[in-house]
Design a protein around this motif. Structure first.
Motif, PDB file in Angstrom:
ATOM      1  N   MET A   1      22.053  -7.289  16.204  1.00  0.00           N
ATOM      2  CA  MET A   1      22.099  -8.736  16.163  1.00  0.00           C
ATOM      3  C   MET A   1      23.552  -9.155  15.886  1.00  0.00           C
ATOM      4  SD  MET A   1      19.975 -11.445  13.766  1.00  0.00           S
ATOM      5  CE  MET A   1      19.816 -10.281  12.463  1.00  0.00           C
ATOM      6  N   LYS A   2      23.984 -10.212  16.549  1.00  0.00           N
ATOM      7  CA  LYS A   2      25.345 -10.698  16.366  1.00  0.00           C
ATOM      8  C   LYS A   2      25.472 -11.489  15.064  1.00  0.00           C
ATOM      9  CE  LYS A   2      26.468 -11.086  21.221  1.00  0.00           C
ATOM     10  NZ  LYS A   2      26.950 -11.995  22.269  1.00  0.00           N
ATOM     11  N   SER A   3      26.641 -11.431  14.480  1.00  0.00           N
ATOM     12  CA  SER A   3      26.865 -12.157  13.232  1.00  0.00           C
ATOM     13  C   SER A   3      26.865 -13.669  13.456  1.00  0.00           C
ATOM     14  CB  SER A   3      28.179 -11.718  12.592  1.00  0.00           C
ATOM     15  OG  SER A   3      29.267 -12.055  13.428  1.00  0.00           O
ATOM     16  N   SER A   4      27.132 -14.111  14.694  1.00  0.00           N
ATOM     17  CA  SER A   4      27.152 -15.548  14.963  1.00  0.00           C
ATOM     18  C   SER A   4      25.775 -16.175  14.774  1.00  0.00           C
ATOM     19  CB  SER A   4      27.658 -15.822  16.381  1.00  0.00           C
ATOM     20  OG  SER A   4      26.790 -15.249  17.338  1.00  0.00           O
ATOM     21  N   VAL A   5      24.709 -15.416  15.002  1.00  0.00           N
ATOM     22  CA  VAL A   5      23.353 -15.927  14.806  1.00  0.00           C
ATOM     23  C   VAL A   5      23.135 -16.262  13.333  1.00  0.00           C
ATOM     24  CG1 VAL A   5      20.901 -15.368  15.006  1.00  0.00           C
ATOM     25  CG2 VAL A   5      22.483 -14.626  16.781  1.00  0.00           C
ATOM     26  N   LEU A   6      23.558 -15.369  12.470  1.00  0.00           N
ATOM     27  CA  LEU A   6      23.434 -15.593  11.029  1.00  0.00           C
ATOM     28  C   LEU A   6      24.360 -16.716  10.561  1.00  0.00           C
ATOM     29  CD1 LEU A   6      22.141 -14.728   8.375  1.00  0.00           C
ATOM     30  CD2 LEU A   6      23.940 -13.010   8.148  1.00  0.00           C
ATOM     31  N   THR A   7      25.563 -16.779  11.096  1.00  0.00           N
ATOM     32  CA  THR A   7      26.509 -17.823  10.712  1.00  0.00           C
ATOM     33  C   THR A   7      25.997 -19.200  11.097  1.00  0.00           C
ATOM     34  OG1 THR A   7      28.341 -16.281  10.964  1.00  0.00           O
ATOM     35  CG2 THR A   7      28.891 -18.624  10.946  1.00  0.00           C
ATOM     36  N   ARG A   8      25.447 -19.332  12.302  1.00  0.00           N
ATOM     37  CA  ARG A   8      24.893 -20.623  12.727  1.00  0.00           C
ATOM     38  C   ARG A   8      23.777 -21.065  11.800  1.00  0.00           C
ATOM     39  NH1 ARG A   8      23.884 -19.404  18.960  1.00  0.00           N
ATOM     40  NH2 ARG A   8      22.416 -18.088  17.878  1.00  0.00           N
ATOM     41  N   TYR A   9      22.906 -20.126  11.447  1.00  0.00           N
ATOM     42  CA  TYR A   9      21.815 -20.450  10.526  1.00  0.00           C
ATOM     43  C   TYR A   9      22.363 -20.902   9.175  1.00  0.00           C
ATOM     44  CZ  TYR A   9      18.427 -19.769   6.876  1.00  0.00           C
ATOM     45  OH  TYR A   9      17.653 -19.962   5.765  1.00  0.00           O
ATOM     46  N   ARG A  10      23.337 -20.167   8.645  1.00  0.00           N
ATOM     47  CA  ARG A  10      23.887 -20.490   7.329  1.00  0.00           C
ATOM     48  C   ARG A  10      24.505 -21.883   7.306  1.00  0.00           C
ATOM     49  NH1 ARG A  10      27.375 -15.984   4.555  1.00  0.00           N
ATOM     50  NH2 ARG A  10      26.774 -17.253   2.772  1.00  0.00           N
ATOM     51  N   VAL A  11      25.291 -22.193   8.320  1.00  0.00           N
ATOM     52  CA  VAL A  11      25.937 -23.507   8.378  1.00  0.00           C
ATOM     53  C   VAL A  11      24.885 -24.610   8.431  1.00  0.00           C
ATOM     54  CG1 VAL A  11      27.344 -25.024   9.844  1.00  0.00           C
ATOM     55  CG2 VAL A  11      28.087 -22.675   9.395  1.00  0.00           C
ATOM     56  N   MET A  12      23.889 -24.449   9.284  1.00  0.00           N
ATOM     57  CA  MET A  12      22.875 -25.490   9.420  1.00  0.00           C
ATOM     58  C   MET A  12      21.985 -25.571   8.181  1.00  0.00           C
ATOM     59  SD  MET A  12      23.623 -27.256  11.903  1.00  0.00           S
ATOM     60  CE  MET A  12      22.276 -28.379  11.619  1.00  0.00           C
ATOM     61  N   ALA A  13      21.767 -24.465   7.499  1.00  0.00           N
ATOM     62  CA  ALA A  13      20.975 -24.507   6.263  1.00  0.00           C
ATOM     63  C   ALA A  13      21.693 -25.347   5.215  1.00  0.00           C
ATOM     64  CB  ALA A  13      20.728 -23.093   5.740  1.00  0.00           C
ATOM     65  N   TYR A  14      22.993 -25.144   5.068  1.00  0.00           N
ATOM     66  CA  TYR A  14      23.755 -25.933   4.096  1.00  0.00           C
ATOM     67  C   TYR A  14      23.846 -27.394   4.514  1.00  0.00           C
ATOM     68  CZ  TYR A  14      25.221 -22.047   1.176  1.00  0.00           C
ATOM     69  OH  TYR A  14      25.230 -20.990   0.316  1.00  0.00           O
ATOM     70  N   VAL A  15      24.124 -27.641   5.779  1.00  0.00           N
ATOM     71  CA  VAL A  15      24.252 -29.028   6.249  1.00  0.00           C
ATOM     72  C   VAL A  15      22.932 -29.768   6.068  1.00  0.00           C
ATOM     73  CG1 VAL A  15      24.590 -30.446   8.314  1.00  0.00           C
ATOM     74  CG2 VAL A  15      26.145 -28.559   7.833  1.00  0.00           C
ATOM     75  N   THR A  16      21.831 -29.123   6.438  1.00  0.00           N
ATOM     76  CA  THR A  16      20.523 -29.749   6.301  1.00  0.00           C
ATOM     77  C   THR A  16      20.177 -29.999   4.835  1.00  0.00           C
ATOM     78  OG1 THR A  16      19.784 -28.646   8.317  1.00  0.00           O
ATOM     79  CG2 THR A  16      18.075 -29.505   6.884  1.00  0.00           C
ATOM     80  N   ALA A  17      20.484 -29.051   3.978  1.00  0.00           N
ATOM     81  CA  ALA A  17      20.182 -29.209   2.555  1.00  0.00           C
ATOM     82  C   ALA A  17      20.995 -30.339   1.936  1.00  0.00           C
ATOM     83  CB  ALA A  17      20.442 -27.897   1.823  1.00  0.00           C
ATOM     84  N   VAL A  18      22.260 -30.419   2.282  1.00  0.00           N
ATOM     85  CA  VAL A  18      23.102 -31.493   1.738  1.00  0.00           C
ATOM     86  C   VAL A  18      22.625 -32.845   2.261  1.00  0.00           C
ATOM     87  CG1 VAL A  18      25.433 -32.463   1.792  1.00  0.00           C
ATOM     88  CG2 VAL A  18      25.107 -30.031   1.327  1.00  0.00           C
ATOM     89  N   MET A  19      22.320 -32.919   3.549  1.00  0.00           N
ATOM     90  CA  MET A  19      21.846 -34.187   4.111  1.00  0.00           C
ATOM     91  C   MET A  19      20.516 -34.608   3.486  1.00  0.00           C
ATOM     92  SD  MET A  19      23.944 -35.678   6.053  1.00  0.00           S
ATOM     93  CE  MET A  19      22.898 -36.882   6.814  1.00  0.00           C
ATOM     94  N   LEU A  20      19.664 -33.644   3.159  1.00  0.00           N
ATOM     95  CA  LEU A  20      18.403 -33.987   2.518  1.00  0.00           C
ATOM     96  C   LEU A  20      18.636 -34.543   1.113  1.00  0.00           C
ATOM     97  CD1 LEU A  20      15.364 -34.114   2.725  1.00  0.00           C
ATOM     98  CD2 LEU A  20      15.260 -31.744   1.961  1.00  0.00           C
ATOM     99  N   LEU A  21      19.602 -33.988   0.396  1.00  0.00           N
ATOM    100  CA  LEU A  21      19.933 -34.525  -0.927  1.00  0.00           C
ATOM    101  C   LEU A  21      20.520 -35.933  -0.810  1.00  0.00           C
ATOM    102  CD1 LEU A  21      21.438 -31.399  -2.702  1.00  0.00           C
ATOM    103  CD2 LEU A  21      19.206 -32.441  -3.045  1.00  0.00           C
ATOM    104  N   VAL A  22      21.355 -36.157   0.187  1.00  0.00           N
ATOM    105  CA  VAL A  22      21.906 -37.493   0.414  1.00  0.00           C
ATOM    106  C   VAL A  22      20.778 -38.459   0.761  1.00  0.00           C
ATOM    107  CG1 VAL A  22      23.405 -38.866   1.930  1.00  0.00           C
ATOM    108  CG2 VAL A  22      24.184 -36.642   1.086  1.00  0.00           C
ATOM    109  N   LEU A  23      19.833 -38.002   1.594  1.00  0.00           N
ATOM    110  CA  LEU A  23      18.702 -38.849   1.959  1.00  0.00           C
ATOM    111  C   LEU A  23      17.849 -39.191   0.743  1.00  0.00           C
ATOM    112  CD1 LEU A  23      16.963 -40.283   4.061  1.00  0.00           C
ATOM    113  CD2 LEU A  23      15.822 -38.098   4.501  1.00  0.00           C
ATOM    114  N   CYS A  24      17.616 -38.233  -0.126  1.00  0.00           N
ATOM    115  CA  CYS A  24      16.838 -38.505  -1.342  1.00  0.00           C
ATOM    116  C   CYS A  24      17.548 -39.525  -2.227  1.00  0.00           C
ATOM    117  CB  CYS A  24      16.600 -37.207  -2.109  1.00  0.00           C
ATOM    118  SG  CYS A  24      15.438 -36.092  -1.309  1.00  0.00           S
ATOM    119  N   THR A  25      18.860 -39.405  -2.328  1.00  0.00           N
ATOM    120  CA  THR A  25      19.629 -40.378  -3.102  1.00  0.00           C
ATOM    121  C   THR A  25      19.522 -41.768  -2.486  1.00  0.00           C
ATOM    122  OG1 THR A  25      21.173 -38.632  -3.738  1.00  0.00           O
ATOM    123  CG2 THR A  25      21.923 -40.904  -4.025  1.00  0.00           C
ATOM    124  N   CYS A  26      19.626 -41.826  -1.166  1.00  0.00           N
ATOM    125  CA  CYS A  26      19.494 -43.117  -0.475  1.00  0.00           C
ATOM    126  C   CYS A  26      18.110 -43.717  -0.692  1.00  0.00           C
ATOM    127  CB  CYS A  26      19.756 -42.948   1.018  1.00  0.00           C
ATOM    128  SG  CYS A  26      21.473 -42.652   1.435  1.00  0.00           S
TER     129      CYS A  26
END
Length: 110
Positions: A1-26
């Motif tokens: 498996m390529k490392s880019s698959v894991l990197t894409r997941y990691r980036v989107m996991a953090y972005v989604t988690a941060v956006m969800l916290l921002v949404l909860c605050t809103c």
């Protein structure tokens, strides 16, 4: 498996988690203090689009890592639970890193 698959997941996991916290605050400001309705709408739309991208990348990683359905479902749902994606991402990376081509297994912790 390529490392880019894991990197894409990691980036989107953090972005989604941060956006969800921002949404909860809103949401707290919208329903608790009756302010920020337009911002809440914009943030909810952005989180929805980013969550769909997260689903695609998480499903891609899960299919390449050959996860059982229950594990895949938990990873997919973790993007909807505040703070869960941070913990799930850390666990998934630790489990998946040895599958990445050219990577060394993580050292065992005592």
């Amino acid at each position: 498996m390529k490392s880019s698959v894991l990197t894409r997941y990691r980036v989107m996991a953090y972005v989604t988690a941060v956006m969800l916290l921002v949404l909860c605050t809103c949401m707290v400001f919208k329903y608790g203090f009756d302010m920020g309705e337009d911002v809440t709408f914009a943030v909810s739309q952005a989180h929805g689009v980013l969550y769909i991208i997260y689903l695609v990348f998480a499903f891609d990683l899960g299919s390449k890592a050959k996860w059982p359905f229950g594990k895949l479902l938990w990873v997919l749902v973790s993007g909807t639970i505040p703070l869960a994606a941070f913990f799930v991402e850390r666990k998934i990376v630790a489990e998946t890193l040895p599958l990445v081509s050219g990577a060394r297994p993580a050292p065992a912790q005592a």
